[in-house]
Design a protein around this motif. Structure first.
Motif, PDB file in Angstrom:
ATOM      1  N   LEU A  75      33.160 -28.786 -31.046  1.00  0.00           N
ATOM      2  CA  LEU A  75      32.591 -27.612 -31.706  1.00  0.00           C
ATOM      3  C   LEU A  75      31.257 -27.196 -31.100  1.00  0.00           C
ATOM      4  O   LEU A  75      30.824 -26.046 -31.256  1.00  0.00           O
ATOM      5  CB  LEU A  75      32.401 -27.903 -33.199  1.00  0.00           C
ATOM      6  CG  LEU A  75      33.660 -27.902 -34.067  1.00  0.00           C
ATOM      7  CD1 LEU A  75      33.317 -28.328 -35.482  1.00  0.00           C
ATOM      8  CD2 LEU A  75      34.326 -26.531 -34.068  1.00  0.00           C
ATOM      9  N   VAL A  76      30.599 -28.144 -30.419  1.00  0.00           N
ATOM     10  CA  VAL A  76      29.281 -27.864 -29.827  1.00  0.00           C
ATOM     11  C   VAL A  76      29.295 -26.636 -28.903  1.00  0.00           C
ATOM     12  O   VAL A  76      28.367 -25.810 -28.940  1.00  0.00           O
ATOM     13  CB  VAL A  76      28.758 -29.105 -29.073  1.00  0.00           C
ATOM     14  CG1 VAL A  76      27.543 -28.755 -28.219  1.00  0.00           C
ATOM     15  CG2 VAL A  76      28.412 -30.216 -30.056  1.00  0.00           C
ATOM     16  N   PRO A  77      30.334 -26.448 -28.043  1.00  0.00           N
ATOM     17  CA  PRO A  77      30.323 -25.285 -27.140  1.00  0.00           C
ATOM     18  C   PRO A  77      30.442 -23.930 -27.834  1.00  0.00           C
ATOM     19  O   PRO A  77      30.138 -22.906 -27.224  1.00  0.00           O
ATOM     20  CB  PRO A  77      31.550 -25.526 -26.249  1.00  0.00           C
ATOM     21  CG  PRO A  77      31.833 -26.979 -26.347  1.00  0.00           C
ATOM     22  CD  PRO A  77      31.453 -27.354 -27.744  1.00  0.00           C
ATOM     23  N   THR A  78      30.887 -23.900 -29.109  1.00  0.00           N
ATOM     24  CA  THR A  78      31.156 -22.621 -29.777  1.00  0.00           C
ATOM     25  C   THR A  78      29.946 -21.685 -29.801  1.00  0.00           C
ATOM     26  O   THR A  78      30.035 -20.545 -29.319  1.00  0.00           O
ATOM     27  CB  THR A  78      31.671 -22.854 -31.214  1.00  0.00           C
ATOM     28  OG1 THR A  78      32.845 -23.661 -31.168  1.00  0.00           O
ATOM     29  CG2 THR A  78      32.001 -21.527 -31.878  1.00  0.00           C
ATOM     30  N   PRO A  79      28.785 -22.093 -30.350  1.00  0.00           N
ATOM     31  CA  PRO A  79      27.635 -21.166 -30.359  1.00  0.00           C
ATOM     32  C   PRO A  79      27.116 -20.864 -28.962  1.00  0.00           C
ATOM     33  O   PRO A  79      26.642 -19.748 -28.700  1.00  0.00           O
ATOM     34  CB  PRO A  79      26.587 -21.902 -31.200  1.00  0.00           C
ATOM     35  CG  PRO A  79      26.958 -23.348 -31.108  1.00  0.00           C
ATOM     36  CD  PRO A  79      28.455 -23.365 -31.030  1.00  0.00           C
ATOM     37  N   ILE A  80      27.204 -21.850 -28.060  1.00  0.00           N
ATOM     38  CA  ILE A  80      26.734 -21.631 -26.691  1.00  0.00           C
ATOM     39  C   ILE A  80      27.590 -20.583 -26.002  1.00  0.00           C
ATOM     40  O   ILE A  80      27.075 -19.667 -25.339  1.00  0.00           O
ATOM     41  CB  ILE A  80      26.758 -22.952 -25.892  1.00  0.00           C
ATOM     42  CG1 ILE A  80      25.828 -23.979 -26.546  1.00  0.00           C
ATOM     43  CG2 ILE A  80      26.371 -22.724 -24.442  1.00  0.00           C
ATOM     44  CD1 ILE A  80      25.885 -25.357 -25.934  1.00  0.00           C
ATOM     45  N   ALA A  81      28.915 -20.690 -26.172  1.00  0.00           N
ATOM     46  CA  ALA A  81      29.835 -19.715 -25.571  1.00  0.00           C
ATOM     47  C   ALA A  81      29.604 -18.323 -26.151  1.00  0.00           C
ATOM     48  O   ALA A  81      29.636 -17.319 -25.425  1.00  0.00           O
ATOM     49  CB  ALA A  81      31.285 -20.153 -25.799  1.00  0.00           C
ATOM     50  N   PHE A  82      29.366 -18.254 -27.462  1.00  0.00           N
ATOM     51  CA  PHE A  82      29.128 -16.962 -28.108  1.00  0.00           C
ATOM     52  C   PHE A  82      27.883 -16.289 -27.532  1.00  0.00           C
ATOM     53  O   PHE A  82      27.893 -15.089 -27.222  1.00  0.00           O
ATOM     54  CB  PHE A  82      28.975 -17.157 -29.617  1.00  0.00           C
ATOM     55  CG  PHE A  82      28.751 -15.875 -30.371  1.00  0.00           C
ATOM     56  CD1 PHE A  82      29.815 -15.089 -30.755  1.00  0.00           C
ATOM     57  CD2 PHE A  82      27.463 -15.454 -30.679  1.00  0.00           C
ATOM     58  CE1 PHE A  82      29.616 -13.898 -31.440  1.00  0.00           C
ATOM     59  CE2 PHE A  82      27.251 -14.263 -31.360  1.00  0.00           C
ATOM     60  CZ  PHE A  82      28.328 -13.486 -31.741  1.00  0.00           C
ATOM     61  N   ILE A  83      26.809 -17.059 -27.391  1.00  0.00           N
ATOM     62  CA  ILE A  83      25.559 -16.504 -26.855  1.00  0.00           C
ATOM     63  C   ILE A  83      25.734 -16.062 -25.404  1.00  0.00           C
ATOM     64  O   ILE A  83      25.264 -14.994 -25.003  1.00  0.00           O
ATOM     65  CB  ILE A  83      24.425 -17.547 -26.975  1.00  0.00           C
ATOM     66  CG1 ILE A  83      24.096 -17.801 -28.443  1.00  0.00           C
ATOM     67  CG2 ILE A  83      23.174 -17.079 -26.222  1.00  0.00           C
ATOM     68  CD1 ILE A  83      23.142 -18.955 -28.680  1.00  0.00           C
ATOM     69  N   LYS A  84      26.419 -16.893 -24.606  1.00  0.00           N
ATOM     70  CA  LYS A  84      26.650 -16.545 -23.196  1.00  0.00           C
ATOM     71  C   LYS A  84      27.434 -15.245 -23.070  1.00  0.00           C
ATOM     72  O   LYS A  84      27.116 -14.382 -22.253  1.00  0.00           O
ATOM     73  CB  LYS A  84      27.398 -17.680 -22.491  1.00  0.00           C
ATOM     74  CG  LYS A  84      26.531 -18.851 -22.078  1.00  0.00           C
ATOM     75  CD  LYS A  84      27.334 -19.814 -21.222  1.00  0.00           C
ATOM     76  CE  LYS A  84      26.456 -20.912 -20.638  1.00  0.00           C
ATOM     77  NZ  LYS A  84      27.216 -21.794 -19.738  1.00  0.00           N
TER      78      LYS A  84
END
Length: 283
Positions: A75-84
């Motif tokens: 789940l960690v990549p979810t907010p990072i991917a959204f911001i990117k």
């Protein structure tokens, strides 16, 4: 989204899956996390019970205990991917506006090579392609972007050279990659230009060469088509004009460079594959 296609791209890289999820659509992390949790807490323990294997019997009770931890990891990549993705869309919009305003390749030259690759991917998304790209600092085997449209696979190689010209050696490599993957065509995009030998080499092959000037014109054309689409419903219908060369639709454009700067003309919507033009008022 074709999950198997995304898996194929990831398999071609040496980066870990967590890094790939950071560059994938943000919702993909949610799907992967859900699969991991259900598999570890329900599916695998149930399967282990029926095997009679001592090792599986010993491991099965612990799978549900580690399920929350691994689920959180995915789940960690979810907010990072959204911001990117938000930043890429914003940069695409600002760069496109600057290109349309200036009518030159200068805004492209100010991008880093990863930003340039991201921009090209976003551009083809706007043209209706299903785009997959795995941003990586490692070699990609000649493919920066994998695209599908109308069931056909198209590969894209981005070359962000500000001074050098793309020559035949690179096109030979790209042609081999295209054949290897049975793609319908290979698009080679550069912010600069191609050598004359490279252009001749691509003539009888399924290689689509797009240099900096072509890209600027394609961006301007896409902007014009989007603007026209917004106002078309408010204007009286005009007869559709067809290109006599390739039978695509002709669209109105305005010359931004050269002796005819500021003059309106009809240009083929298939540009740069077809370069037919006609002055306004000429039948």
């Amino acid at each position: 989204m074709h999950i198997e296609w995304a898996g194929e791209i990831m398999a071609k890289k040496n980066d870990g899956i967590i890094w790939h999820l950071m560059d994938a659509p943000w919702w993909l992390s949610l799907i992967v996390a859900a699969i991991v949790y259900i598999s570890l807490s329900v599916v695998l323990p149930a399967l282990a019970k029926g095997t009679g294997n001592l090792v599986f019997d010993a491991i099965a009770p612990n799978l549900s205990l580690i399920a929350p931890y691994l689920t959180f990891l995915f789940l960690v990549p979810t907010p990072i991917a959204f911001i990117k993705q938000f930043k890429r869309r914003r940069q695409f919009s600002s760069t496109t506006s600057e290109i349309a305003h200036r009518g030159t390749t200068e805004p492209l030259k100010s991008l880093t090579w990863l930003e340039f690759e991201s921009y090209i991917g976003e551009f083809f998304k706007q043209q209706g392609y299903e785009v997959k790209q795995a941003f990586s600092q490692k070699p990609d085997g000649g493919v920066d972007i994998w695209m599908r449209k109308d069931g056909e696979l198209t590969l894209v190689q981005c070359t962000h050279w500000k001074t050098r010209k793309v020559g035949i050696p690179i096109l030979r490599e790209m042609y081999a990659v295209m054949i290897e993957h049975s793609a319908s065509k290979m698009i080679v995009v550069t912010s600069g230009d191609f050598t004359s030998e490279a252009v001749k080499y691509a003539l009888d092959k399924k290689l689509w060469l797009i240099n900096g000037g072509d890209l600027v014109n394609m961006i301007e054309l896409a902007q014009h088509c989007r603007t026209e689409a917004k106002t078309k419903a408010e204007l009286p219908a005009e007869p559709e004009l067809i290109c006599p060369s390739c039978h695509s639709t002709l669209v109105k454009r305005t010359a931004k460079r050269g002796d005819n700067k500021g003059r309106a003309f009809y240009g083929c919507s298939a540009y740069p594959r077809c370069r037919y033009t006609k002055n306004i008022g000429v039948m």
